[in-house]
Scaffold this motif. Structure first.
Motif, mmCIF file in Angstrom:
data_model
loop_
_atom_site.group_PDB
_atom_site.id
_atom_site.type_symbol
_atom_site.label_atom_id
_atom_site.label_comp_id
_atom_site.label_asym_id
_atom_site.label_seq_id
_atom_site.Cartn_x
_atom_site.Cartn_y
_atom_site.Cartn_z
ATOM 1 N N TRP A 146 -19.833 -11.527 18.399
ATOM 2 C CA TRP A 146 -20.785 -11.257 17.318
ATOM 3 C C TRP A 146 -20.133 -10.615 16.107
ATOM 4 O O TRP A 146 -20.802 -10.349 15.115
ATOM 5 C CB TRP A 146 -21.915 -10.372 17.842
ATOM 6 C CG TRP A 146 -21.441 -9.135 18.534
ATOM 7 C CD1 TRP A 146 -21.170 -7.920 17.968
ATOM 8 C CD2 TRP A 146 -21.195 -8.988 19.932
ATOM 9 N NE1 TRP A 146 -20.757 -7.030 18.912
ATOM 10 C CE2 TRP A 146 -20.767 -7.660 20.144
ATOM 11 C CE3 TRP A 146 -21.280 -9.844 21.044
ATOM 12 C CZ2 TRP A 146 -20.428 -7.163 21.414
ATOM 13 C CZ3 TRP A 146 -20.947 -9.352 22.290
ATOM 14 C CH2 TRP A 146 -20.526 -8.038 22.471
ATOM 15 N N ASP A 147 -18.832 -10.336 16.145
ATOM 16 C CA ASP A 147 -18.143 -9.777 14.984
ATOM 17 C C ASP A 147 -18.078 -10.822 13.870
ATOM 18 O O ASP A 147 -17.638 -11.944 14.109
ATOM 19 C CB ASP A 147 -16.721 -9.341 15.341
ATOM 20 C CG ASP A 147 -16.679 -8.011 16.055
ATOM 21 O OD1 ASP A 147 -17.570 -7.190 15.794
ATOM 22 O OD2 ASP A 147 -15.766 -7.789 16.864
ATOM 23 N N ASN A 148 -18.507 -10.458 12.679
ATOM 24 C CA ASN A 148 -18.486 -11.389 11.544
ATOM 25 C C ASN A 148 -17.186 -11.216 10.778
ATOM 26 O O ASN A 148 -17.003 -10.290 10.016
ATOM 27 C CB ASN A 148 -19.672 -11.143 10.614
ATOM 28 C CG ASN A 148 -19.783 -12.215 9.531
ATOM 29 O OD1 ASN A 148 -18.946 -13.112 9.452
ATOM 30 N ND2 ASN A 148 -20.810 -12.131 8.719
ATOM 31 N N ILE A 149 -16.261 -12.143 11.017
ATOM 32 C CA ILE A 149 -14.994 -12.129 10.299
ATOM 33 C C ILE A 149 -14.904 -13.355 9.390
ATOM 34 O O ILE A 149 -13.873 -13.968 9.202
ATOM 35 C CB ILE A 149 -13.797 -12.029 11.265
ATOM 36 C CG1 ILE A 149 -12.501 -11.715 10.528
ATOM 37 C CG2 ILE A 149 -13.674 -13.245 12.144
ATOM 38 C CD1 ILE A 149 -11.374 -11.220 11.371
ATOM 39 N N GLY A 150 -16.073 -13.714 8.836
ATOM 40 C CA GLY A 150 -16.116 -14.825 7.897
ATOM 41 C C GLY A 150 -16.076 -16.158 8.591
ATOM 42 O O GLY A 150 -17.027 -16.830 8.713
ATOM 43 N N ASP A 172 -18.016 -19.952 1.752
ATOM 44 C CA ASP A 172 -19.476 -19.957 1.816
ATOM 45 C C ASP A 172 -19.996 -20.890 0.726
ATOM 46 O O ASP A 172 -20.462 -20.454 -0.332
ATOM 47 C CB ASP A 172 -20.005 -18.533 1.632
ATOM 48 C CG ASP A 172 -21.401 -18.360 2.220
ATOM 49 O OD1 ASP A 172 -22.020 -19.375 2.576
ATOM 50 O OD2 ASP A 172 -21.863 -17.211 2.315
ATOM 51 N N VAL A 173 -19.931 -22.185 0.984
ATOM 52 C CA VAL A 173 -20.103 -23.210 -0.042
ATOM 53 C C VAL A 173 -21.500 -23.228 -0.661
ATOM 54 O O VAL A 173 -21.664 -23.673 -1.805
ATOM 55 C CB VAL A 173 -19.760 -24.603 0.537
ATOM 56 C CG1 VAL A 173 -20.846 -25.080 1.486
ATOM 57 C CG2 VAL A 173 -19.546 -25.631 -0.571
ATOM 58 N N LEU A 174 -22.494 -22.751 0.046
ATOM 59 C CA LEU A 174 -23.858 -22.836 -0.473
ATOM 60 C C LEU A 174 -24.186 -21.735 -1.468
ATOM 61 O O LEU A 174 -25.282 -21.715 -2.038
ATOM 62 C CB LEU A 174 -24.853 -22.810 0.688
ATOM 63 C CG LEU A 174 -24.733 -23.977 1.678
ATOM 64 C CD1 LEU A 174 -25.761 -23.847 2.784
ATOM 65 C CD2 LEU A 174 -24.855 -25.319 0.977
ATOM 66 N N LYS A 175 -23.269 -20.832 -1.709
ATOM 67 C CA LYS A 175 -23.489 -19.760 -2.674
ATOM 68 C C LYS A 175 -22.927 -20.174 -4.040
ATOM 69 O O LYS A 175 -21.760 -20.534 -4.162
ATOM 70 C CB LYS A 175 -22.809 -18.463 -2.208
ATOM 71 C CG LYS A 175 -23.309 -17.970 -0.855
ATOM 72 C CD LYS A 175 -24.725 -17.443 -0.952
ATOM 73 C CE LYS A 175 -25.319 -17.108 0.407
ATOM 74 N NZ LYS A 175 -24.569 -16.131 1.167
ATOM 75 N N GLN A 176 -23.766 -20.139 -5.066
ATOM 76 C CA GLN A 176 -23.341 -20.410 -6.453
ATOM 77 C C GLN A 176 -22.590 -21.746 -6.569
ATOM 78 O O GLN A 176 -21.512 -21.834 -7.155
ATOM 79 C CB GLN A 176 -22.472 -19.258 -6.968
ATOM 80 C CG GLN A 176 -23.213 -17.941 -7.095
ATOM 81 C CD GLN A 176 -24.216 -17.932 -8.247
ATOM 82 O OE1 GLN A 176 -24.240 -18.808 -9.084
ATOM 83 N NE2 GLN A 176 -25.057 -16.915 -8.265
ATOM 84 N N GLY A 220 -22.966 -12.636 3.940
ATOM 85 C CA GLY A 220 -21.755 -13.432 3.726
ATOM 86 C C GLY A 220 -21.281 -14.058 5.020
ATOM 87 O O GLY A 220 -21.287 -13.421 6.076
ATOM 88 N N PHE A 221 -20.874 -15.332 4.926
ATOM 89 C CA PHE A 221 -20.379 -16.022 6.117
ATOM 90 C C PHE A 221 -19.703 -17.319 5.680
ATOM 91 O O PHE A 221 -20.171 -17.981 4.756
ATOM 92 C CB PHE A 221 -21.535 -16.339 7.075
ATOM 93 C CG PHE A 221 -21.103 -16.556 8.501
ATOM 94 C CD1 PHE A 221 -20.836 -17.818 8.985
ATOM 95 C CD2 PHE A 221 -20.960 -15.474 9.354
ATOM 96 C CE1 PHE A 221 -20.431 -18.015 10.300
ATOM 97 C CE2 PHE A 221 -20.567 -15.659 10.669
ATOM 98 C CZ PHE A 221 -20.304 -16.930 11.145
ATOM 99 N N ALA A 222 -18.613 -17.680 6.320
ATOM 100 C CA ALA A 222 -17.958 -18.958 6.022
ATOM 101 C C ALA A 222 -18.778 -20.086 6.632
ATOM 102 O O ALA A 222 -18.950 -20.154 7.846
ATOM 103 C CB ALA A 222 -16.535 -18.972 6.569
#
Length: 438
Positions: free
Chosen positions: A434-438, A318-322, A358-360
């Motif tokens: 729709w399952d969020n597995i990153g 998740d490159v846009l975080k921090q 959270g998401f990749a």
């Protein structure tokens, strides 16, 4: 249900003005922006440019305004392998070539799904997931490898970047609109009782139009090319009339594509399970897109081992975080916005995934690691945003950032435990789109 009263507004204002530091923080934030006002420059003390293990790689690539990071990261791994085998550090492959075939294959997968799901209502959640995914240019390592296996690769000069590969918005918007309209037509044919032959004829017609659209936007891909380069010893090489498949068969014959496993760390799903994401199966007849979900320490251990073997590691994050582009810092303490606001927004990784926080969002490549007696201090990251950001295009990532914001690494089976290898080679659990597995 209650409404916010005037008294509550007054209480909120009084509470804000009770602490004089709030006004100081507000002035700083309004003047320079929230991120700049909360920037922690002390992270530079631990994120220097020295690494105990570092691959000898050339310059970075630039995906420009596109979502093709997954293709860039995959081709970076392949170009590093080719460079090491043939002593040519800065050789690059054409991302536009594989992007072309991705658009064709993904349209085919979309049409097949629309026929398969035609008996479900248009507002069905699975149908809507496919419709939302139409035309997308994002993807994953396994999707890129499916394309390499089927279509091969070509050098960057054989199919160079163009305006529409560097800026994909116009193409993906046009493809999405066309594919969604075609979905309505295919659903109508199914409802009218059309034969399989009639459906295939309609699909072929639609795919022919997609091919035309992509060819107009990107140009047709080369069927043959001359491999020409000068190696790092200045020796000249020329091999004429190679097909893209022949190139892979000859120059990557020892690169065992099927030995790679995607280790994921998504604690909102059960660990030590192999998962399959059907929505991402971009090549019908190709490999399924699978993830082996394990605790984060296994991702770090396998990545370090692969780097020490001399090979780069793709990772989803998740490159846009921090993250700050200018310095190339990736650190959980980089922006201290909670201290600026006087709140606590810290969430577990599982909760971030479960809530959509959270998401990749990006794929990059690990090309170095810094350890102190087995303790990981930081990582060297090769990005695909050009050389004007970070340290000539390379980023420094702290281990806490790795643990919080990395969702998968692509590693060879030899760096997994025996039990993990067994799981990776076994049956997979199908996930909903729709399952969020990153």
């Amino acid at each position: 249900m209650t409404v916010i009263s005037d008294q509550e507004i007054a209480d909120f204002s009084a509470d804000f003005n009770t602490n004089s530091k709030n006004q100081v923080a507000s002035r700083a934030a309004r003047r320079s922006g929230l991120l700049e006002a909360s920037f922690n420059d002390r992270v530079s003390e631990r994120l220097n440019h020295v690494f105990s293990t570092e691959l000898d790689v050339g310059g970075v690539t630039d995906q420009k305004h596109s979502g093709r990071c997954w293709e860039f990261a995959t081709l970076n791994v392949l170009r590093h392998y080719f460079g090491k085998q043939n002593k040519v550090k800065d050789f690059t492959f054409s991302q536009a070539y594989n992007f072309f075939w991705d658009k064709i294959e993904r349209a085919n997968a979309f049409y097949n799904a629309m026929i398969r799901l035609a008996d479900k209502p248009l507002n069905d959640r699975e149908v809507q997931s496919w419709l939302a995914f139409a035309g997308e240019d994002g993807g994953l390592w396994s999707m890129a490898i499916n394309l390499v296996k089927k279509y091969g690769v070509v050098p960057s000069y054989a199919m160079p970047e163009s305006f529409n590969s560097n800026n994909t918005t116009g193409l993906i918007d046009s493809l999405a609109r066309k594919e969604r309209k075609d979905a309505i037509a295919l659903r109508k044919l199914v409802s009218e009782g059309s034969s399989q032959d009639e459906l295939e004829k309609a699909k072929k017609h639609f795919l022919n139009e997609v091919y035309r659209m992509v060819s107009v936007a990107l140009g047709e891909p080369p069927k043959k090319f001359d491999l020409e380069y000068r190696d790092d010893d200045k020796k000249y090489h020329l091999e004429r009339d190679l097909t893209p498949r022949e190139f892979v068969q000859k120059y990557f014959k020892d690169f065992k594509f099927d030995d790679y496993v995607v280790l994921s760390n998504c604690p909102n799903h059960e660990f030590n399970k192999l998962y399959h994401m059907p929505l991402y199966d971009n090549v019908d007849g190709g490999d399924q897109i699978k993830f082996l979900n394990v605790p984060i320490e296994y991702l770090a251990q396998a990545a370090v081992a692969q780097l020490k073997s001399g090979d780069a590691v793709i990772f989803g994050n998740d490159v846009l975080k921090q993250m700050e582009r200018k310095t190339g810092y990736l650190d959980t303490d980089l922006y201290q916005t909670d201290k600026l606001f006087g709140v606590d927004t810290k969430m577990s990784k599982a909760d971030r995934l479960a809530t959509g926080e959270g998401f990749a969002t990006h794929d990059m490549t690990l090309v170095g690691v810094d350890e102190d007696h087995g303790h990981i201090r930081k990582w060297k990251v090769e990005n695909s945003w050009g050389d004007k950001y970070g340290h000539k295009g390379f980023y420094e990532m702290s281990q806490p950032w790795f643990e919080d914001y990395v969702y998968d690494v692509v590693v060879r089976k030899e760096f997994l435990t025996d039990e993990q290898v067994k799981l990776a080679e076994g049956p997979a659990i199908d996930l909903k789109p729709w399952d969020n597995i990153g």
